[in-house]
Scaffold this active site. Structure first.
Site, mmCIF file in Angstrom:
data_model
loop_
_atom_site.group_PDB
_atom_site.id
_atom_site.type_symbol
_atom_site.label_atom_id
_atom_site.label_comp_id
_atom_site.label_asym_id
_atom_site.label_seq_id
_atom_site.Cartn_x
_atom_site.Cartn_y
_atom_site.Cartn_z
ATOM 1 N N ARG A 46 -3.315 -2.488 -10.623
ATOM 2 C CA ARG A 46 -1.986 -1.954 -10.933
ATOM 3 C C ARG A 46 -1.221 -2.912 -11.854
ATOM 4 O O ARG A 46 -0.458 -2.487 -12.719
ATOM 5 C CB ARG A 46 -1.191 -1.680 -9.656
ATOM 6 N N SER A 86 6.496 -1.211 -7.866
ATOM 7 C CA SER A 86 5.253 -1.286 -7.093
ATOM 8 C C SER A 86 4.038 -0.918 -7.933
ATOM 9 O O SER A 86 2.984 -1.524 -7.816
ATOM 10 C CB SER A 86 5.318 -0.348 -5.888
ATOM 11 N N GLU A 139 8.501 13.340 -6.669
ATOM 12 C CA GLU A 139 7.233 13.332 -7.413
ATOM 13 C C GLU A 139 6.933 14.667 -8.075
ATOM 14 O O GLU A 139 6.403 14.708 -9.189
ATOM 15 C CB GLU A 139 6.086 12.940 -6.470
ATOM 16 N N PHE A 173 1.061 10.223 -3.156
ATOM 17 C CA PHE A 173 2.123 11.149 -3.540
ATOM 18 C C PHE A 173 1.862 11.783 -4.912
ATOM 19 O O PHE A 173 2.227 12.930 -5.148
ATOM 20 C CB PHE A 173 3.475 10.432 -3.491
ATOM 21 N N HIS A 210 -2.137 1.936 -5.199
ATOM 22 C CA HIS A 210 -2.244 1.831 -3.734
ATOM 23 C C HIS A 210 -3.237 2.867 -3.195
ATOM 24 O O HIS A 210 -3.039 3.451 -2.128
ATOM 25 C CB HIS A 210 -0.880 2.001 -3.060
ATOM 26 N N ARG A 263 -3.929 -1.730 -5.057
ATOM 27 C CA ARG A 263 -2.787 -2.601 -4.829
ATOM 28 C C ARG A 263 -3.144 -4.078 -4.905
ATOM 29 O O ARG A 263 -2.360 -4.889 -5.359
ATOM 30 C CB ARG A 263 -2.206 -2.309 -3.442
HETATM 31 C C1 TPP Z 1 7.089 10.822 -0.841
HETATM 32 C C2 TPP Z 1 7.231 9.348 -0.898
HETATM 33 N N1 TPP Z 1 7.413 8.753 -2.096
HETATM 34 C C3 TPP Z 1 7.519 7.410 -2.168
HETATM 35 C C4 TPP Z 1 7.453 6.630 -1.052
HETATM 36 C C5 TPP Z 1 7.509 5.111 -1.138
HETATM 37 N N2 TPP Z 1 8.818 4.600 -0.627
HETATM 38 C C6 TPP Z 1 8.919 4.086 0.606
HETATM 39 S S1 TPP Z 1 10.492 3.614 0.988
HETATM 40 C C7 TPP Z 1 11.057 4.095 -0.536
HETATM 41 C C8 TPP Z 1 12.511 3.965 -0.857
HETATM 42 C C9 TPP Z 1 13.365 4.631 0.171
HETATM 43 O O1 TPP Z 1 14.735 4.539 -0.114
HETATM 44 P P1 TPP Z 1 15.782 5.102 0.944
HETATM 45 O O2 TPP Z 1 15.416 6.475 1.332
HETATM 46 O O3 TPP Z 1 17.136 4.928 0.367
HETATM 47 O O4 TPP Z 1 15.537 4.189 2.203
HETATM 48 P P2 TPP Z 1 16.291 2.845 2.673
HETATM 49 O O5 TPP Z 1 17.203 2.401 1.573
HETATM 50 O O6 TPP Z 1 17.059 3.256 3.879
HETATM 51 O O7 TPP Z 1 15.217 1.870 2.985
HETATM 52 C C10 TPP Z 1 10.003 4.595 -1.314
HETATM 53 C C11 TPP Z 1 10.138 5.090 -2.690
HETATM 54 C C12 TPP Z 1 7.251 7.292 0.180
HETATM 55 N N3 TPP Z 1 7.131 6.614 1.333
HETATM 56 N N4 TPP Z 1 7.168 8.644 0.232
#
Ligand code: TPP
Ligand code: MG
Lengths: 270, 311
Positions: free
Chosen positions: B7, B34, B55, B80, B106, B164
């Site tokens: 990546r 990431s 996505e 995703f 990943h 990753r």
């Molecule tokens: C469908 C999907 N896309 C991407 C991710 C990767 N991901 C995990 S946490 C995150 C950010 C989340 O932000 P938020 O919803 O604001 O959560 P918080 O700030 O409360 O941690 C991402 C993009 C995922 N888990 N699921």
């Protein structure tokens, strides 16, 4: 410190210990929803050792599954799992998977991890509860970045359509997501107006005032005919000065010195 | 020997490509840091678009950009990119054969502690089943960097599968990536051929060392392009082999192993040892532990080949 705040403080300390021990996890988003979890598990939801395995009861869908450490630490504070088990977090063979798995651990009410899906599951639970006429309520916690997913708005539409007044959604409004601030990554405001447009009852609350969160949840239960969303104003990394509002601490584990400092800020080991 | 995650190599190559080709655009879904498309953000910020955690919309927008002459590199985690947006990939990118490069990190078990919801073990199967989709999984830094550029010169949809974790360089500095062509990594003396892809190439090289001690010396071929498969090379070696081995950090259903078997079954039926995850979900753990648990570590691979050779 009130009894509820004491629970929240203990949960925060365990979150940090778990993530430090695993050297993996999401501290920022776990700490920002700790007070919501505390309010729900210690004052709002009817959940305990006796009913934990029941198919029908009040349930929580942690839609932002990456805050799993927060959920597990809350279940431990509630006495539903042991503190020792917390240290197996996200390690090979553990029931405490990096993202919650409902088949591994009683108390996890829905498997989550792929963002934007939990609200749909909660809609299904609420419809089932209505069919059964059982009066149980379903709670959901979503991230503010998470609600960028289109599926959230499909679920919101269906919850409004079916008048799901047995549903309460908390949006953990910490203004941050993985790549930075929501406003820079993808603007999501105005959140309240969007839910209102789908026929939701919209409330807001200080997401770190446990008593206020309890009060708002109890008030929501009296609102009939529509689902309720509480926009909880939170701080990502809440309680640890160097993590608060820092995009960096979304998915990073503290090292030994950082853990020591964080625990000291939260009032030490006891 | 240098070590870099594919990546990270992707991010570097994308940034370089953006400087060379102004039609190259990048799309991300809140995972720019990431998946490392963030590297391009530094050199061409006006051509880097973050769509937030959305996505399906990102893939749809990539299709639109391609329809208007851009070369979109759409990025997310493999889970995703291939799963959440499958319908959009199939119907908006695959069916119109648009020039979208889906770059998915990943993959396999490399989502480690995140566990099953993030470990894409079915993505090659999904992507391979889409007519006209090219599926590539590079195995190291240099191969990734060259693949990123090579797919910009090919007009059509591509799924680029990335990992990753840091992996060692297994190719030399003068390596030349050729889309659709397998690479012979080791010419063995035993009538056994191993076909590996991605991070399994490195595990296979290490397994060769262990097998030497047992006087088993298979040939090892790197299949970086899973689709279109280098059928000629696969058949040439299948004909010379008592049995063949497919190795992938993916389910044995629908990935590299299946692609190979589809070709050999019709032309020269050959016994095949399928090394991959066996119809199960992943789980949380460290990368090495997971490789071990699912029988994909060098030691497990050597063991399984040795046992299969006695059957
Ligand atoms: C469908 C999907 N896309 C991407 C991710 C990767 N991901 C995990 S946490 C995150 C950010 C989340 O932000 P938020 O919803 O604001 O959560 P918080 O700030 O409360 O941690 C991402 C993009 C995922 N888990 N699921
Ligand atoms: Mg957030």
């Amino acid at each position: 410190m009130s009894e509820l705040s004491e629970h929240a403080n203990n949960i925060r300390k365990n979150i940090l210990k778990m993530i430090h021990h695993a050297q993996s996890g999401h501290p920022g988003g776990s700490l920002s929803c700790t007070d919501i979890l505390t309010a729900l598990y210690f004052s709002v939801m009817n959940i305990n050792k006796e009913n934990i395995n029941d198919v029908q009861r009040d349930k929580l869908v942690l839609s932002k599954g990456h805050a799993s450490a927060g959920l597990y630490a809350t279940l431990a504070e509630k006495g539903l799992i042991s503190e020792e088990e917390l240290l197996t977090y996200s390690q090979l063979g553990s029931r405490l998977q990096g993202h919650p798995n409902m088949n591994e651990l009683p108390g996890v009410d829905m498997s989550t991890g792929s963002l934007g899906q939990g609200l749909s599951a909660a809609v299904g639970m609420c419809l089932a509860n209505k069919l059964d006429g059982n009066g149980f309520r379903t709670y959901v916690i979503c991230g503010d970045g998470e609600i960028q997913e289109g599926q959230i708005w499909e679920a919101a539409m269906s919850a409004g359509h079916y008048h799901l007044d047995n549903l309460l959604l908390f949006v953990d409004h910490n203004r941050l997501q993985s790549d930075g601030f929501n406003s820079e990554v993808m603007e999501i405001e105005s959140i309240g107006a969007k839910f209102a447009a789908f026929n939701w009852n919209v409330l807001s609350c200080d997401g770190h005032d446990v008593d206020a969160l309890v009060a708002v949840a109890k008030y929501a239960a009296s609102c009939k005919g529509m689902p309720t969303v509480v926009i909880a104003e939170t701080i990502k990394g809440k309680g640890v000065s160097f993590m608060e509002d820092q995009p960096d601490w979304h998915g990073k584990a503290p090292d030994d010195a950082q853990l020591a400092q964080a625990l000291a800020e939260l009032g030490g080991e006891q | 020997m240098s070590k870099r995650a594919t990546r990270a190599a992707f991010g570097l190559a994308l940034a370089q490509l953006a400087l060379e080709n102004e039609n190259v655009v990048a799309l991300s879904a809140d995972l720019a840091n990431s998946v490392k498309s963030s590297a391009m953000k530094k050199v061409a910020p006006e051509r880097h678009f973050n769509f937030g955690i959305a996505e399906a919309n990102m893939i749809g927008a990539a299709a639109g950009m391609a329809a208007n002459g851009k070369i979109p590199y759409a990025t997310s985690f493999a889970m995703f990119a291939s799963g959440r947006a499958f319908d959009q990939v199939r119907n908006m990118v695959g069916y119109p054969h648009l020039n979208v490069k889906i770059c998915a990190s990943h993959s396999g078990l490399s989502a480690v502690e995140n566990g099953a919801t993030h470990q894409a073990l079915e993505d090659m199967a999904l992507m391979r089943a889409i007519p006209g989709m090219t599926v590539i999984q590079p195995c190291d830094d240099i191969e990734t960097q060259q693949a990123v550029k090579a797919i910009s010169e090919y007009d059509g949809p591509v799924y680029l599968r990335l990992g990753r974790n840091a992996v060692e360089d297994v190719n030399d500095a003068d390596y030349q990536f050729q889309l659709g062509k397998g690479v012979i990594m080791h010419q063995g003396s035993s009538p056994i051929t191993m076909f590996a892809t991605g991070a399994m190439v490195q595990q296979s090289l290490e397994a060769l060392e262990l097998l030497k001690e047992k006087e088993i010396d298979p040939t090892l071929i790197n299949i970086h392009t899973i689709k279109p498969l280098d059928e000629q090379l696969v058949l040439e070696y299948a004909r010379k082999s008592d049995f063949i081995v497919s190795l992938e950090e993916h389910s044995i259903i629908g990935g590299l192993g299946s692609a190979i078997a589809e070709v050999t079954a019709a032309n020269c039926p050959t016994r095949q040892l399928f090394i991959g995850t066996d119809d199960v979900y992943g789980e949380s753990g460290r990368y090495e532990q997971l490789l071990d648990k699912f029988g994909l570590s060098a030691a497990a691979v050597a063991e399984r080949i040795s046992a299969f050779s006695k059957r």
